[in-house]
Design an enzyme around this catalytic site. Sequence first.
Site, PDB file in Angstrom:
ATOM      1  N   THR A  31       0.865  -1.181   0.000  1.00  0.00           N
ATOM      2  CA  THR A  31       0.000   0.000   0.000  1.00  0.00           C
ATOM      3  C   THR A  31       0.903   1.232   0.000  1.00  0.00           C
ATOM      4  OG1 THR A  31      -0.081   0.084   2.404  1.00  0.00           O
ATOM      5  CG2 THR A  31      -1.790  -1.199   1.341  1.00  0.00           C
ATOM      6  N   LYS A  62       4.421   1.829  -2.452  1.00  0.00           N
ATOM      7  CA  LYS A  62       4.291   1.563  -3.900  1.00  0.00           C
ATOM      8  C   LYS A  62       5.381   2.268  -4.703  1.00  0.00           C
ATOM      9  CE  LYS A  62      -0.698   0.829  -3.850  1.00  0.00           C
ATOM     10  NZ  LYS A  62      -2.000   1.228  -4.348  1.00  0.00           N
ATOM     11  N   ASP A  65      -3.424  -1.976  -9.959  1.00  0.00           N
ATOM     12  CA  ASP A  65      -4.477  -1.076  -9.444  1.00  0.00           C
ATOM     13  C   ASP A  65      -5.379  -0.541 -10.558  1.00  0.00           C
ATOM     14  OD1 ASP A  65      -3.982  -1.076  -6.698  1.00  0.00           O
ATOM     15  OD2 ASP A  65      -2.437   0.461  -6.858  1.00  0.00           O
ATOM     16  N   GLY A 105      -3.750  12.215  -6.715  1.00  0.00           N
ATOM     17  CA  GLY A 105      -2.750  11.514  -5.903  1.00  0.00           C
ATOM     18  C   GLY A 105      -2.157  10.326  -6.645  1.00  0.00           C
ATOM     19  N   LYS A 119      -0.680  20.086  -8.752  1.00  0.00           N
ATOM     20  CA  LYS A 119      -0.572  18.623  -8.794  1.00  0.00           C
ATOM     21  C   LYS A 119      -1.425  18.062  -9.940  1.00  0.00           C
ATOM     22  CE  LYS A 119      -0.626  15.600  -4.957  1.00  0.00           C
ATOM     23  NZ  LYS A 119      -0.930  15.554  -3.518  1.00  0.00           N
ATOM     24  N   TYR A 164     -14.428   2.431  -0.530  1.00  0.00           N
ATOM     25  CA  TYR A 164     -15.359   1.299  -0.340  1.00  0.00           C
ATOM     26  C   TYR A 164     -15.853   1.198   1.097  1.00  0.00           C
ATOM     27  CZ  TYR A 164     -10.816  -0.738   0.781  1.00  0.00           C
ATOM     28  OH  TYR A 164      -9.574  -0.952   1.294  1.00  0.00           O
ATOM     29  N   GLY A 176     -15.478   1.464  -4.597  1.00  0.00           N
ATOM     30  CA  GLY A 176     -14.112   0.999  -4.853  1.00  0.00           C
ATOM     31  C   GLY A 176     -13.863  -0.470  -4.560  1.00  0.00           C
TER      32      GLY A 176
HETATM   33  P1  NAP Z   1      -3.196  10.264  -2.184  1.00  0.00           P
HETATM   34  O1  NAP Z   1      -2.013  10.027  -3.033  1.00  0.00           O
HETATM   35  O2  NAP Z   1      -3.031  10.534  -0.736  1.00  0.00           O
HETATM   36  O3  NAP Z   1      -4.022  11.497  -2.833  1.00  0.00           O
HETATM   37  C1  NAP Z   1      -5.145  12.031  -2.188  1.00  0.00           C
HETATM   38  C2  NAP Z   1      -5.846  13.029  -3.105  1.00  0.00           C
HETATM   39  O4  NAP Z   1      -7.016  13.498  -2.440  1.00  0.00           O
HETATM   40  C3  NAP Z   1      -4.998  14.270  -3.437  1.00  0.00           C
HETATM   41  O5  NAP Z   1      -5.270  14.646  -4.744  1.00  0.00           O
HETATM   42  C4  NAP Z   1      -5.504  15.297  -2.425  1.00  0.00           C
HETATM   43  O6  NAP Z   1      -5.429  16.639  -2.861  1.00  0.00           O
HETATM   44  C5  NAP Z   1      -6.974  14.918  -2.351  1.00  0.00           C
HETATM   45  N1  NAP Z   1      -7.549  15.345  -1.071  1.00  0.00           N
HETATM   46  C6  NAP Z   1      -7.237  14.884   0.156  1.00  0.00           C
HETATM   47  N2  NAP Z   1      -7.983  15.516   1.084  1.00  0.00           N
HETATM   48  C7  NAP Z   1      -8.771  16.396   0.424  1.00  0.00           C
HETATM   49  C8  NAP Z   1      -9.752  17.360   0.825  1.00  0.00           C
HETATM   50  N3  NAP Z   1     -10.075  17.530   2.127  1.00  0.00           N
HETATM   51  N4  NAP Z   1     -10.355  18.110  -0.126  1.00  0.00           N
HETATM   52  C9  NAP Z   1     -10.034  17.948  -1.436  1.00  0.00           C
HETATM   53  N5  NAP Z   1      -9.116  17.067  -1.882  1.00  0.00           N
HETATM   54  C10 NAP Z   1      -8.489  16.299  -0.957  1.00  0.00           C
HETATM   55  O7  NAP Z   1      -4.230   9.039  -2.278  1.00  0.00           O
HETATM   56  P2  NAP Z   1      -4.379   7.928  -3.439  1.00  0.00           P
HETATM   57  O8  NAP Z   1      -3.516   6.775  -3.149  1.00  0.00           O
HETATM   58  O9  NAP Z   1      -4.332   8.578  -4.761  1.00  0.00           O
HETATM   59  O10 NAP Z   1      -5.880   7.425  -3.141  1.00  0.00           O
HETATM   60  C11 NAP Z   1      -6.991   8.265  -3.393  1.00  0.00           C
HETATM   61  C12 NAP Z   1      -8.279   7.590  -2.943  1.00  0.00           C
HETATM   62  O11 NAP Z   1      -8.466   6.366  -3.641  1.00  0.00           O
HETATM   63  C13 NAP Z   1      -8.294   7.232  -1.457  1.00  0.00           C
HETATM   64  O12 NAP Z   1      -9.578   7.468  -0.958  1.00  0.00           O
HETATM   65  C14 NAP Z   1      -7.990   5.752  -1.447  1.00  0.00           C
HETATM   66  O13 NAP Z   1      -8.547   5.104  -0.317  1.00  0.00           O
HETATM   67  C15 NAP Z   1      -8.661   5.304  -2.731  1.00  0.00           C
HETATM   68  N6  NAP Z   1      -8.053   4.085  -3.317  1.00  0.00           N
HETATM   69  C16 NAP Z   1      -8.867   3.017  -3.547  1.00  0.00           C
HETATM   70  C17 NAP Z   1      -8.348   1.873  -4.116  1.00  0.00           C
HETATM   71  C18 NAP Z   1      -9.263   0.707  -4.348  1.00  0.00           C
HETATM   72  O14 NAP Z   1      -8.778  -0.395  -4.676  1.00  0.00           O
HETATM   73  N7  NAP Z   1     -10.552   0.878  -4.247  1.00  0.00           N
HETATM   74  C19 NAP Z   1      -6.994   1.802  -4.491  1.00  0.00           C
HETATM   75  C20 NAP Z   1      -6.185   2.925  -4.254  1.00  0.00           C
HETATM   76  C21 NAP Z   1      -6.727   4.075  -3.673  1.00  0.00           C
HETATM   77  P3  NAP Z   1      -4.094  17.531  -2.633  1.00  0.00           P
HETATM   78  O15 NAP Z   1      -3.154  17.169  -3.745  1.00  0.00           O
HETATM   79  O16 NAP Z   1      -4.597  18.934  -2.722  1.00  0.00           O
HETATM   80  O17 NAP Z   1      -3.563  17.185  -1.277  1.00  0.00           O
END
Ligand code: NAP
Length: 275
Positions: free
Chosen positions: A60, A64, A100, A126, A153, A221, A242
């Site tokens: 995770t 990664k 992913d 992200g 970003k 999810y 998700g």
């Molecule tokens: P990450 O790298 O931490 O990126 C988080 C993103 O969310 C960034 O773009 C961030 O914006 C934005 N964000 C965070 N808090 C926010 C807020 N209060 N208001 C607006 N934007 C906000 O996370 P990631 O790994 O890309 O994952 C993103 C989501 O996908 C998570 O919810 C994760 O649980 C989910 N996910 C699901 C799976 C699955 O298999 N279902 C797999 C991977 C990830 P900034 O750039 O401005 O900080």
Amino acid sequence: MLRLAVIGCPIAHSRSPQIHRAILESLNVEYQYEKSNVTEEDLPQFLEYAKSNLDGFNLTMPLKTDILPYLDGISEKAKFFESVNTVKVDKGKLYGFNTDAGGYIRALMNKGVNPENKRIVIIGAGGVVRTLAKELVSHNVKETVILNRTSKKAVDVAASVGSNEVKGMELTDENIIDCCRFADILINATPLGMEGCDCRFESLAFINELPKGAIVSDLIYAPPKTELLKTAEKAGYKVMNGFDMLIFQAILADEIYLDKKLDMKKIYTDVIKRV
Ligand code: NAP
């Protein structure tokens, strides 16, 4: 006996053991699947352990990307994504893959939605969006807009895809409303609405701007239906959380560990009954 693990920090919340157990039991494969709390600092020590004791492991964030310098080989896709969620251990060597984004596409297809020629709006920029945007382009989507709180970003991630059809911009009420008017697929890739996260969309008015027939998908999810999905469903749109992405990325990872093609549809149907 297939010896597997998932590593990360925090890791307690991970549903990977439960999902891989369901997949491997449906395939009658003898296995063990550990869950280990591993930080970036612990990674070299864990890798030494893995080389002699495991056949593979899932990772995770942020591991990664932390894993990249330690690999002996990397798939074209994972190299392109600069992100690895699956490592296969073979004769003491480590080979990296990323399932992913492929998992997301399989989940979408499983819902009867082919991304080809579709207009995509992604909220968030992200780690997962870096991979998702690239994968979507390889599936010939018409255009992708990435909206993010930190606009730089969004612009950087869009540029990293290397396609004129991918744009990044700031997540504002005005931008999201404008983009939703033309979206076939809306994806939330932020933690907004996630269980345990004290953050939510301030307004979901943009949902009503989506064309008829659009699908709203949330990578979250837990809860199974976020406010975003509840609102979209109520407004008559198809929705997807998700969890299916999580299942399909795990099936793709098990194909790598087992080194054989699996019957995705059959396993998915089996797994969904068990988890
Ligand atoms: P990450 O790298 O931490 O990126 C988080 C993103 O969310 C960034 O773009 C961030 O914006 C934005 N964000 C965070 N808090 C926010 C807020 N209060 N208001 C607006 N934007 C906000 O996370 P990631 O790994 O890309 O994952 C993103 C989501 O996908 C998570 O919810 C994760 O649980 C989910 N996910 C699901 C799976 C699955 O298999 N279902 C797999 C991977 C990830 P900034 O750039 O401005 O900080």
